[in-house]
Write a protein that holds these residues in place. Structure first.
Motif, short mmCIF file in Angstrom:
data_model
loop_
_atom_site.label_atom_id
_atom_site.label_comp_id
_atom_site.label_asym_id
_atom_site.label_seq_id
_atom_site.Cartn_x
_atom_site.Cartn_y
_atom_site.Cartn_z
N VAL A 19 -24.39 61.86 27.57
CA VAL A 19 -24.13 63.15 26.91
C VAL A 19 -22.65 63.48 27.01
N GLN A 20 -22.03 63.78 25.90
CA GLN A 20 -20.66 64.30 25.87
C GLN A 20 -20.71 65.73 25.33
N GLU A 21 -20.09 66.64 26.05
CA GLU A 21 -19.93 68.02 25.57
C GLU A 21 -18.44 68.28 25.38
N PHE A 22 -18.04 68.57 24.16
CA PHE A 22 -16.64 68.87 23.84
C PHE A 22 -16.48 70.38 23.68
N GLY A 23 -15.27 70.87 23.96
CA GLY A 23 -15.07 72.30 23.78
C GLY A 23 -13.63 72.72 23.60
N ARG A 24 -13.48 73.82 22.94
CA ARG A 24 -12.19 74.53 22.84
C ARG A 24 -12.45 75.94 23.34
N PRO A 25 -11.91 76.32 24.50
CA PRO A 25 -12.23 77.62 25.09
C PRO A 25 -11.55 78.77 24.36
N ALA A 26 -12.18 79.92 24.42
CA ALA A 26 -11.61 81.11 23.79
C ALA A 26 -10.29 81.51 24.44
N SER A 27 -10.08 81.07 25.68
CA SER A 27 -8.87 81.45 26.43
C SER A 27 -7.60 80.86 25.84
N VAL A 28 -7.71 79.85 24.96
CA VAL A 28 -6.51 79.28 24.36
C VAL A 28 -5.91 80.22 23.32
N CYS A 29 -6.69 81.18 22.87
CA CYS A 29 -6.21 82.14 21.88
C CYS A 29 -5.73 83.42 22.56
N PRO A 30 -4.76 84.11 21.96
CA PRO A 30 -4.25 85.35 22.56
C PRO A 30 -5.35 86.38 22.74
N ALA A 31 -5.36 87.00 23.90
CA ALA A 31 -6.43 87.95 24.23
C ALA A 31 -6.30 89.24 23.43
N ILE A 32 -7.45 89.85 23.19
CA ILE A 32 -7.50 91.17 22.55
C ILE A 32 -7.76 92.20 23.65
N ASN A 33 -6.94 93.21 23.72
CA ASN A 33 -7.02 94.21 24.78
C ASN A 33 -8.23 95.12 24.57
N GLN A 34 -9.26 94.91 25.39
CA GLN A 34 -10.49 95.71 25.26
C GLN A 34 -10.24 97.16 25.63
N ALA A 35 -9.33 97.39 26.60
CA ALA A 35 -9.01 98.77 26.98
C ALA A 35 -8.39 99.52 25.80
N LEU A 36 -7.59 98.82 25.01
CA LEU A 36 -6.99 99.42 23.82
C LEU A 36 -8.09 99.77 22.81
N ARG A 37 -9.05 98.87 22.64
CA ARG A 37 -10.17 99.12 21.72
C ARG A 37 -10.96 100.34 22.17
N ASN A 38 -11.20 100.44 23.46
CA ASN A 38 -11.95 101.60 23.99
C ASN A 38 -11.18 102.89 23.75
N ARG A 39 -9.84 102.83 23.91
CA ARG A 39 -9.02 104.03 23.70
C ARG A 39 -9.05 104.45 22.24
N ILE A 40 -9.04 103.48 21.34
CA ILE A 40 -9.13 103.77 19.90
C ILE A 40 -10.45 104.48 19.59
N ASP A 41 -11.54 103.95 20.14
CA ASP A 41 -12.85 104.56 19.89
C ASP A 41 -12.88 105.99 20.41
N SER A 42 -12.29 106.21 21.60
CA SER A 42 -12.27 107.54 22.20
C SER A 42 -11.43 108.51 21.36
N ARG A 43 -10.25 108.07 20.96
CA ARG A 43 -9.37 108.93 20.17
C ARG A 43 -9.94 109.19 18.78
N ARG A 44 -10.63 108.21 18.22
CA ARG A 44 -11.24 108.41 16.92
C ARG A 44 -12.35 109.48 17.00
N GLU A 45 -13.15 109.40 18.05
CA GLU A 45 -14.21 110.39 18.26
C GLU A 45 -13.61 111.79 18.45
N GLN A 46 -12.52 111.85 19.25
CA GLN A 46 -11.87 113.13 19.49
C GLN A 46 -11.27 113.70 18.20
N SER A 47 -10.66 112.84 17.39
CA SER A 47 -10.04 113.31 16.15
C SER A 47 -11.10 113.80 15.16
#
Length: 291
Positions: A194-222
């Motif tokens: 068995v061979q398992e090949f992979g390209r991990p998600a970590s090779v791509c630039p991360a998306i800031n989840q804290a920023l996403r949460n702040r957007i959701d919060s500010r959108r709700e407030q607005s």
């Protein structure tokens, strides 16, 4: 002052006093004007593309029955990287999670006596990778069943099969996990690889989840502030302000409304800035996963 001037001045004074006495808003403070510009909070937000892929072709079965058959994990990885080097591709590095996924696949094949990429209960390479804690963009799997003489013969057999060859020579993969073992399959002793090949998600630039949460919060407030402003504007439009007392009450309410509009517009500006930053991160991630 001449008599004529005195008369004109007296008329003006009496007119002004009369206007104030009657409650006519002869002079309105500049601060009582309603702020007419309310920024729109709507801003397009780019979505993260889910481009997880599973790549595999029909499992390789061989009728070879070499009496000296002997396969190894390390040798299979080595022979795989030799083939990649021959085509100018970087070597694949071993990853423990992918190795665990390969071991589980090998065990499952022998235990449940099937030889397919998809298990009897519908689970494929992606499921195995996830269960092993491997967060991936793309995974691929090669399977081989047969008594191959050695690791070189095994990998060469895969190279002679277009689909398996494509996995071995794919530039998308950066990591690999391998499991090989001998056991009883359908009444005969045989090796499975068995061979398992992979390209991990970590090779791509991360998306800031804290920023996403702040957007959701500010959108709700607005949204809440916008609804509040709409109701306040309706109240203002319906408020009488002819008498002096009504004018004072109206001016106070307008000042409160204007302050809220200012706060709302400042919030919208921050929200738009956050969304622009988030969109840049998402676009960079999406471009990476498409490669």
């Amino acid at each position: 002052m001449t008599s004529r001037s005195k008369i004109i001045f007296s008329i003006l004074v009496v007119s002004l006093l009369g206007a104030l006495y009657l409650g006519f808003p002869f002079i309105q403070d500049q601060a009582t004007r309603i702020v007419g510009i309310i920024k729109n909070a709507t801003s397009n937000q780019v979505e993260v593309e889910e481009l997880r892929e599973e790549v595999y072709s029909s499992p390789l079965r061989s009728d070879r029955n070499d009496s000296e058959a002997e396969l190894s994990r390390a040798g299979t990885v080595y022979e795989t990287n030799i083939r990649r080097q021959q085509f100018g591709l970087p070597e694949l590095t071993e990853h423990e999670a992918l190795r665990q996924a390969a071991v589980r696949k090998l065990q499952d094949l022998f235990e449940r006596q099937y030889f397919e990429h998809i298990s009897p209960d519908g689970k494929g390479p992606g499921y195995l990778a996830e269960q092993a804690g491997y967060d991936y963009i793309v995974v691929g799997e090669n399977l081989a069943l047969g008594n191959f003489k050695n690791d070189s013969a095994l990998v060469e057999a895969w190279m002679n099969s277009p689909g398996h060859r494509a996995n071995i020579l794919s530039s998308r993969y950066t990591q690999i996990g391998v499991a090989v073992g001998e056991g009883v399959y359908k009444g005969s002793r045989v090796w499975i690889a068995v061979q398992e090949f992979g390209r991990p998600a970590s090779v791509c630039p991360a998306i800031n989840q804290a920023l996403r949460n702040r957007i959701d919060s500010r959108r709700e407030q607005s949204d809440k502030m916008s609804a509040d402003l709409t109701e306040r504007k309706k109240t203002l439009d319906a408020m009488p302000h002819k008498t002096r007392e009504e004018q004072e009450q109206y001016n106070t309410y307008v000042a409160e409304y204007n302050a809220l509009v200012k706060a709302y517009n400042e919030l919208v500006a921050m929200l738009r800035s956050d969304i622009a930053l988030y969109n840049d991160q998402v676009r960079a991630f999406n471009a990476c996963v498409r490669r």
